[in-house]
Design a protein around this motif. Structure first.
Motif, PDB file in Angstrom:
ATOM      1  N   SER A   1      -2.461   1.769 -13.499  1.00  0.00           N
ATOM      2  CA  SER A   1      -3.490   0.888 -12.940  1.00  0.00           C
ATOM      3  C   SER A   1      -3.512  -0.487 -13.592  1.00  0.00           C
ATOM      4  O   SER A   1      -2.974  -0.716 -14.629  1.00  0.00           O
TER       5      SER A   1
ATOM      6  N   ALA B   1      -5.769   1.647  -8.226  1.00  0.00           N
ATOM      7  CA  ALA B   1      -6.034   0.507  -9.116  1.00  0.00           C
ATOM      8  C   ALA B   1      -7.146   0.795 -10.118  1.00  0.00           C
ATOM      9  O   ALA B   1      -7.218   0.145 -11.166  1.00  0.00           O
TER      10      ALA B   1
ATOM     11  N   MET C   1       0.825  -1.184   0.000  1.00  0.00           N
ATOM     12  CA  MET C   1       0.000   0.000   0.000  1.00  0.00           C
ATOM     13  C   MET C   1       0.878   1.259   0.000  1.00  0.00           C
ATOM     14  O   MET C   1       0.687   2.132  -0.837  1.00  0.00           O
TER      15      MET C   1
ATOM     16  N   THR D   1      -6.503   4.463  -1.278  1.00  0.00           N
ATOM     17  CA  THR D   1      -5.511   3.724  -2.059  1.00  0.00           C
ATOM     18  C   THR D   1      -6.152   2.826  -3.111  1.00  0.00           C
ATOM     19  O   THR D   1      -5.499   2.491  -4.094  1.00  0.00           O
ATOM     20  N   ASP D   2      -7.411   2.453  -2.941  1.00  0.00           N
ATOM     21  CA  ASP D   2      -8.085   1.662  -3.977  1.00  0.00           C
ATOM     22  C   ASP D   2      -8.205   2.448  -5.279  1.00  0.00           C
ATOM     23  O   ASP D   2      -8.297   1.859  -6.358  1.00  0.00           O
TER      24      ASP D   2
END
Length: 161
Positions: free
Chosen positions: A161, A96, A1, A92-93
Motif C-alpha cells: 500500500s 491502497a 485497477m 479496489t480502494d
C-alpha cells in the motif's frame, strides 16, 4: 485497477502461502506438527474424478511427481484465491489502505473452516478432525497456522500500500 488487483493477488497470495509453509516447517522442527503433506493432497485431488472422495491412506505406493505437483499447485492456487477475494469483496480502494478485518475473515475464519470441513474430511480426518487421535490439537494447529497466514496477508498488503 486490474494491474493493482493482479499485483495484490500475486504478492499477498504467494507470499502468505510461503509464510504458511515456513510455519509448517518450523512447527515440524520443534516437534509440534509438520505442515500438510501436499503430495497426499495431490493424490486425493487426482482421485476425485474417479469418485474417491476421501483419501484413506490405504494406497501405499510412493507418491508421484504428478501428485506432488498437483498438491502444491492446489495449495498455491487456494492462497491466490483467498488473496483475490479480498479486493473483489472489499473493493479496489482497499488495496491502497488495507485494514486487518478482511484478513481476519478470509485468512483466519474462512480458510480455517475450509481446512477443517473440506480438506480435513477429504484427507480422512473427518469434519473438524474428529477421526484423528488428537482432535483438539489438530484444530489448534490449523487455527494457529491460519492466524500466521492472515498476519502474513495483512503485512504483505501493508507493504504494497
Amino acid at each position: 485497477m486490474f494491474t493493482d488487483i493482479v499485483l495484490f493477488t500475486l504478492v499477498v497470495g504467494i507470499g502468505s502461502t510461503i509464510a504458511l509453509d515456513l510455519w509448517g516447517v518450523f512447527t515440524g522442527k520443534i516437534g509440534w506438527m509438520p505442515g500438510t503433506h501436499w503430495p497426499s493432497v495431490g493424490r486425493w485431488i487426482q482421485g476425485l474424478p474417479a469418485g474417491r472422495l476421501v483419501f484413506d491412506g490405504s494406497d501405499t505406493r510412493p507418491f508421484t511427481a504428478s501428485e506432488a505437483a498437483t498438491g502444491w499447485i492446489f495449495h498455491y492456487l487456494i492462497g491466490l484465491g483467498y488473496a483475490l477475494v479480498i479486493p473483489l469483496v472489499w473493493g479496489t480502494d482497499f488495496i491502497a489502505a488495507p485494514t486487518f478485518g478482511p484478513f481476519f475473515w478470509i485468512g483466519i475464519v474462512i480458510s480455517t473452516l475450509a481446512g477443517l470441513v473440506i480438506l480435513m474430511p477429504g484427507m480422512g480426518g473427518g469434519v473438524f478432525a474428529r477421526k484423528l487421535p488428537n482432535t483438539a490439537g489438530m484444530i489448534a494447529y490449523v487455527l494457529v497456522a491460519h492466524v500466521v497466514f492472515a498476519i502474513a496477508q495483512y503485512l504483505l498488503a501493508l507493504m504494497l500500500s
